[in-house]
Enzyme design. Structure first.
Site, PDB file in Angstrom:
ATOM      1  N   ASP A  39       0.812  -1.229   0.000  1.00  0.00           N
ATOM      2  CA  ASP A  39       0.000   0.000   0.000  1.00  0.00           C
ATOM      3  C   ASP A  39       0.839   1.269   0.000  1.00  0.00           C
ATOM      4  OD1 ASP A  39       0.934   0.135   2.598  1.00  0.00           O
ATOM      5  OD2 ASP A  39      -1.034  -0.110   3.540  1.00  0.00           O
ATOM      6  N   ASP A 151      -0.203 -10.325   6.522  1.00  0.00           N
ATOM      7  CA  ASP A 151      -0.432  -9.664   5.242  1.00  0.00           C
ATOM      8  C   ASP A 151       0.973  -9.449   4.670  1.00  0.00           C
ATOM      9  OD1 ASP A 151      -2.084  -8.628   3.317  1.00  0.00           O
ATOM     10  OD2 ASP A 151      -2.667  -6.839   4.423  1.00  0.00           O
TER      11      ASP A 151
END
Ligand SMILES: *[C@@H]1O[C@H](CO)[C@@H](O)[C@H](O)[C@H]1NC(C)=O
Ligand SMILES: *[C@@H]1O[C@H](CO)[C@@H](O)[C@H](O)[C@H]1NC(C)=O
Length: 235
Positions: A39, A151
């Protein structure tokens, strides 16, 4: 099932000895789900107050290379005031066919997530990628993650919840490269990423065999210098 777990544990331990990783006695271990993301945001373990270590995880200027002071604001802040992003070198790489290093956001059941900042874990994949081990350092925590969830930072793996970071850093499409969750779907799309992020994108399709959110067993190991020399965070 119990027998299988014991065998896996023994196999994992044998491998850990193999690569000179030292298991942390009384460290965390268990089974977890994984997802993938990139991200571009400053990792939460890059804030001094989140880390029980002398230095938090390095975070970088918009160029992805210049390390900034840990107090600099996140480039993912909604008001657009921040200047700090994930450093480009916090992407995974393969040592050889069986061992790779990388970084991950993590959420564990029991205990505050921040107390796990900068711990290192050996991930062994259940059902897929037989014999492969991914050694990760926890650089981020995930309020949006369930318990026992990693993640894994994979460029092009989807921006997830924070859609602003990669737009701001790399002028990527509005919801990131590919789908917001999961990212791109074929290796050729790695070409859409900035060149500096392409090695980690290719890693997903090569070493990682495009495994789709594989379940793992994890055990805590003493952080190898291969990882701490990149993050600067030693716990
Ligand atoms: C892969 O690298 C690790 C770490 O250096 C080493 O222990 C292991 O033997 C290597 N495996 C192969 C198949 O070369
Ligand atoms: C993994 O995800 C499944 C489905 O969401 C869930 O039922 C399971 O409890 C999770 N496993 C762990 C170890 O958290």
């Amino acid at each position: 099932m119990k027998v299988l777990c014991v065998i896996l544990a023994v196999a994992a331990f044998a491998r850990a000895t193999d690569i000179h990783l030292q298991k942390v006695v009384g460290g965390i271990s268990g089974e977890a789900n994984t997802t993938r993301y990139w991200d571009c945001c400053k990792p939460s373990c890059s804030w001094a107050e989140n880390v029980n270590a002398q230095s938090p995880v390095a975070s970088c200027a918009v160029d992805g290379v210049t390390v900034l002071d840990p107090s600099s604001g996140s480039g993912c802040a909604e008001d657009g005031s921040g200047i700090s992003y994930v450093c480009t070198n916090q992407q995974p790489w393969a040592v050889n066919d069986t061992v790779a290093f990388g970084f991950a956001a993590a959420s564990f059941s029991g205990g505050a997530d921040n107390s796990q900042c900068c711990v290192c874990l050996q991930l062994s994949f259940l059902n897929v990628l037989p014999n492969k081990k991914l050694i990760v350092q926890v650089t981020n925590t995930g309020g949006d993650l369930e318990s026992n969830h990693f993640d894994i930072q994979l460029p092009g793996g989807g921006v997830g919840y924070f859609t602003h970071g990669c737009v701001s850093q790399w002028n990527c499409p509005a919801n990131g490269w590919g789908a917001q969750y999961g990212g791109i779907t074929s290796e050729s799309e790695c070409n859409e990423l900035p060149e500096v992020l392409q090695p980690g994108c290719h890693f997903r399709f090569n070493w990682f065999e495009n495994a789709d959110n594989p379940k793992v067993t994890f055990e805590q190991v003493v952080c190898p210098s291969e990882l701490t020399s990149i993050t600067g965070c030693v716990v």
